[in-house]
Design a protein around this motif. Structure first.
Motif, PDB file in Angstrom:
ATOM      1  N   ILE A  95       1.276  -1.461  -0.163  1.00 32.00           N
ATOM      2  CA  ILE A  95      -0.334   0.181   0.081  1.00 32.00           C
ATOM      3  C   ILE A  95       0.862   1.197   0.121  1.00 32.00           C
ATOM      4  N   MET A 155      -4.567   9.468  -9.238  1.00 33.67           N
ATOM      5  CA  MET A 155      -6.189   9.796  -8.024  1.00 33.67           C
ATOM      6  C   MET A 155      -6.946  10.492  -8.475  1.00 33.67           C
ATOM      7  N   GLY A 162       2.774  10.210   4.315  1.00 32.45           N
ATOM      8  CA  GLY A 162       1.698   9.522   4.914  1.00 32.45           C
ATOM      9  C   GLY A 162       2.593   8.128   4.308  1.00 32.45           C
ATOM     10  N   SER A 169      -2.412  16.587   7.087  1.00 33.15           N
ATOM     11  CA  SER A 169      -4.415  15.884   6.944  1.00 33.15           C
ATOM     12  C   SER A 169      -5.123  16.579   7.648  1.00 33.15           C
ATOM     13  N   LEU A 200      -8.451  18.997   5.761  1.00 32.22           N
ATOM     14  CA  LEU A 200     -10.118  18.308   5.797  1.00 32.22           C
ATOM     15  C   LEU A 200     -10.682  19.667   6.194  1.00 32.22           C
ATOM     16  N   PHE A 204     -12.723  18.530   2.200  1.00 39.10           N
ATOM     17  CA  PHE A 204     -13.326  17.264   2.874  1.00 39.10           C
ATOM     18  C   PHE A 204     -14.545  17.312   1.484  1.00 39.10           C
ATOM     19  N   LEU A 231      -8.878  11.118  14.356  1.00 42.04           N
ATOM     20  CA  LEU A 231      -7.411  10.721  13.953  1.00 42.04           C
ATOM     21  C   LEU A 231      -6.052  10.850  13.264  1.00 42.04           C
ATOM     22  N   LEU A 283      -3.193   2.954  14.093  1.00 43.93           N
ATOM     23  CA  LEU A 283      -3.285   3.878  13.750  1.00 43.93           C
ATOM     24  C   LEU A 283      -2.807   3.809  12.449  1.00 43.93           C
ATOM     25  N   THR A 284      -1.281   4.021  12.042  1.00 45.30           N
ATOM     26  CA  THR A 284      -0.753   4.120  11.006  1.00 45.30           C
ATOM     27  C   THR A 284      -1.081   2.826  10.113  1.00 45.30           C
TER      28      THR A 284
HETATM   29  C1  HEM Z   1      -3.569   8.333  10.230  1.00 46.02           C
HETATM   30  C2  HEM Z   1      -3.628   9.408  10.011  1.00 46.02           C
HETATM   31  C3  HEM Z   1      -4.440   9.563   8.831  1.00 46.02           C
HETATM   32  C4  HEM Z   1      -5.304  10.177   8.178  1.00 46.02           C
HETATM   33  C5  HEM Z   1      -6.353  11.154   9.115  1.00 46.02           C
HETATM   34  C6  HEM Z   1      -5.406  10.821   6.446  1.00 46.02           C
HETATM   35  C7  HEM Z   1      -6.590  11.261   6.229  1.00 46.02           C
HETATM   36  C8  HEM Z   1      -6.778  11.528   4.848  1.00 46.02           C
HETATM   37  C9  HEM Z   1      -7.875  12.002   3.815  1.00 46.02           C
HETATM   38  C10 HEM Z   1      -8.939  12.764   4.353  1.00 46.02           C
HETATM   39  C11 HEM Z   1      -7.526  12.242   2.948  1.00 46.02           C
HETATM   40  C12 HEM Z   1      -8.406  12.512   0.936  1.00 46.02           C
HETATM   41  C13 HEM Z   1      -9.445  11.104   1.114  1.00 46.02           C
HETATM   42  C14 HEM Z   1     -10.776  11.976   0.098  1.00 46.02           C
HETATM   43  O1  HEM Z   1     -10.838  12.916   0.415  1.00 46.02           O
HETATM   44  O2  HEM Z   1     -11.152  11.123  -0.590  1.00 46.02           O
HETATM   45  C15 HEM Z   1      -6.215  10.670   2.616  1.00 46.02           C
HETATM   46  C16 HEM Z   1      -5.734  10.561   1.904  1.00 46.02           C
HETATM   47  C17 HEM Z   1      -4.607   9.962   1.297  1.00 46.02           C
HETATM   48  N1  HEM Z   1      -4.377   9.355   2.260  1.00 46.02           N
HETATM   49 FE1  HEM Z   1      -4.404   9.534   4.109  1.00 46.02          FE
HETATM   50  N2  HEM Z   1      -4.698   9.913   6.588  1.00 46.02           N
HETATM   51  C18 HEM Z   1      -4.057   9.619   6.907  1.00 46.02           C
HETATM   52  C19 HEM Z   1      -2.430   8.409   6.711  1.00 46.02           C
HETATM   53  C20 HEM Z   1      -2.440   8.435   6.247  1.00 46.02           C
HETATM   54  C21 HEM Z   1      -0.962   6.663   5.409  1.00 46.02           C
HETATM   55  C22 HEM Z   1      -0.711   6.363   7.056  1.00 46.02           C
HETATM   56  C23 HEM Z   1      -0.669   6.363   4.999  1.00 46.02           C
HETATM   57  C24 HEM Z   1      -0.073   5.636   4.230  1.00 46.02           C
HETATM   58  C25 HEM Z   1      -0.198   5.452   3.644  1.00 46.02           C
HETATM   59  C26 HEM Z   1      -1.736   7.808   3.497  1.00 46.02           C
HETATM   60  C27 HEM Z   1      -2.094   8.174   2.258  1.00 46.02           C
HETATM   61  C28 HEM Z   1      -3.231   8.736   1.832  1.00 46.02           C
HETATM   62  C29 HEM Z   1      -3.200   8.421   0.079  1.00 46.02           C
HETATM   63  C30 HEM Z   1      -1.974   7.745  -0.640  1.00 46.02           C
HETATM   64  C31 HEM Z   1      -4.399   9.168  -0.340  1.00 46.02           C
HETATM   65  C32 HEM Z   1      -4.362  10.312  -1.383  1.00 46.02           C
HETATM   66  C33 HEM Z   1      -6.487   9.077  -1.409  1.00 46.02           C
HETATM   67  C34 HEM Z   1      -5.868   7.545  -2.012  1.00 46.02           C
HETATM   68  O3  HEM Z   1      -5.099   6.716  -1.913  1.00 46.02           O
HETATM   69  O4  HEM Z   1      -6.719   6.698  -2.988  1.00 46.02           O
HETATM   70  N3  HEM Z   1      -2.677   8.380   4.812  1.00 46.02           N
HETATM   71  N4  HEM Z   1      -6.105  10.893   3.956  1.00 46.02           N
END
Ligand code: HEM
Length: 199
Positions: A16, A32, A53, A94, A98, A101, A114, A147-148
């Motif tokens: 991932i 995306m 992330g 993040s 928000l 969002f 989170l 959480l990660t």
């Molecule tokens: C743990 C706390 C986290 C929060 C609060 C968070 C929050 C968010 C939010 C709100 C979005 C937008 C979603 C949308 O509107 O469609 C997003 C997208 C994304 N996040 Fe996170 N995230 C977190 C952790 C992570 C981690 C650990 C990764 C590692 C892979 C990650 C990778 C991504 C990616 C790559 C996207 C783009 C959407 C997609 O992959 O299709 N996030 N995240």
């Protein structure tokens, strides 16, 4: 960690994390499309979140690898610093994303809590390590990793829901809370069982 769970944890974290970096080699509209609107409302936050992330997720299994921790403690400390910095950067980013969002307020609140819990557990883990309290350090870092790993659980829950006809945005009503509460519940259950029934 049992062998099947270790496989599950290592492979999904790395797959991932690497797949999430696809926006680095493909145009965002292709990689995306559902993230395009964030480039207007929070461009820096979006890039930082999506770069840092996956870095934290990719480092998480290395941080829990007991053999590496024992043989190369200095490396564990350095990668731990990178892991923690990635979480602070990605978590704060993040929060910046928000307001833009597009899902429900319920899902938005789930991601907000989170992000705060992600930064909080990681900070407590680092503080306990610096104080020399390694038992508490381990406990808080396991919570941080749970959480990660929400990034993985979120995608595992999302897949079947999308296959059932839900839109990605609708799935956030389940995943914004479920993706991390499930992980934390499993971790706390496992830790309590280990204390009550020592191997
Ligand atoms: C743990 C706390 C986290 C929060 C609060 C968070 C929050 C968010 C939010 C709100 C979005 C937008 C979603 C949308 O509107 O469609 C997003 C997208 C994304 N996040 Fe996170 N995230 C977190 C952790 C992570 C981690 C650990 C990764 C590692 C892979 C990650 C990778 C991504 C990616 C790559 C996207 C783009 C959407 C997609 O992959 O299709 N996030 N995240």
């Amino acid at each position: 960690m049992t062998r099947p769970f270790a496989w599950f944890f290592w492979s999904l974290s790395l797959i991932i994390a690497l797949a999430s970096w696809r926006f680095l080699v493909l145009p965002m509209a292709e990689a995306m499309p559902h993230m395009l609107h964030y480039l207007d409302s929070a461009p820096v936050g979006t890039w930082v979140h999506m770069t840092a992330g996956p870095l934290a997720l990719g480092l998480a299994p290395f941080q829990l690898w007991q053999g590496l921790r024992r043989k190369r403690p200095a490396l564990h400390r350095w990668t731990g610093r990178v892991y923690a910095l990635a979480i602070v950067a990605s978590g704060v980013a993040s929060l910046a994303m928000l307001p833009g969002f597009q899902g429900s307020g319920f899902a938005q609140a789930g991601f907000g809590v989170l992000a705060l819990a992600w930064i909080g557990t990681t900070a407590l883990g680092i503080v306990r390590a610096r104080a020399g309290d390694l038992v508490a350090h381990r406990r808080w870092m396991l919570r941080s990793v749970a959480l990660t790993f929400a990034a993985v659980t979120l995608r595992l829950i999302m897949g079947p829901l999308v296959a059932m006809g839900w839109t990605v945005t609708e799935t956030y009503d389940v995943t914004a809370w479920g993706s991390w509460l499930i992980n934390l519940a499993i971790l706390e259950y496992w830790q309590r069982r280990r204390v009550v029934l020592p191997a």
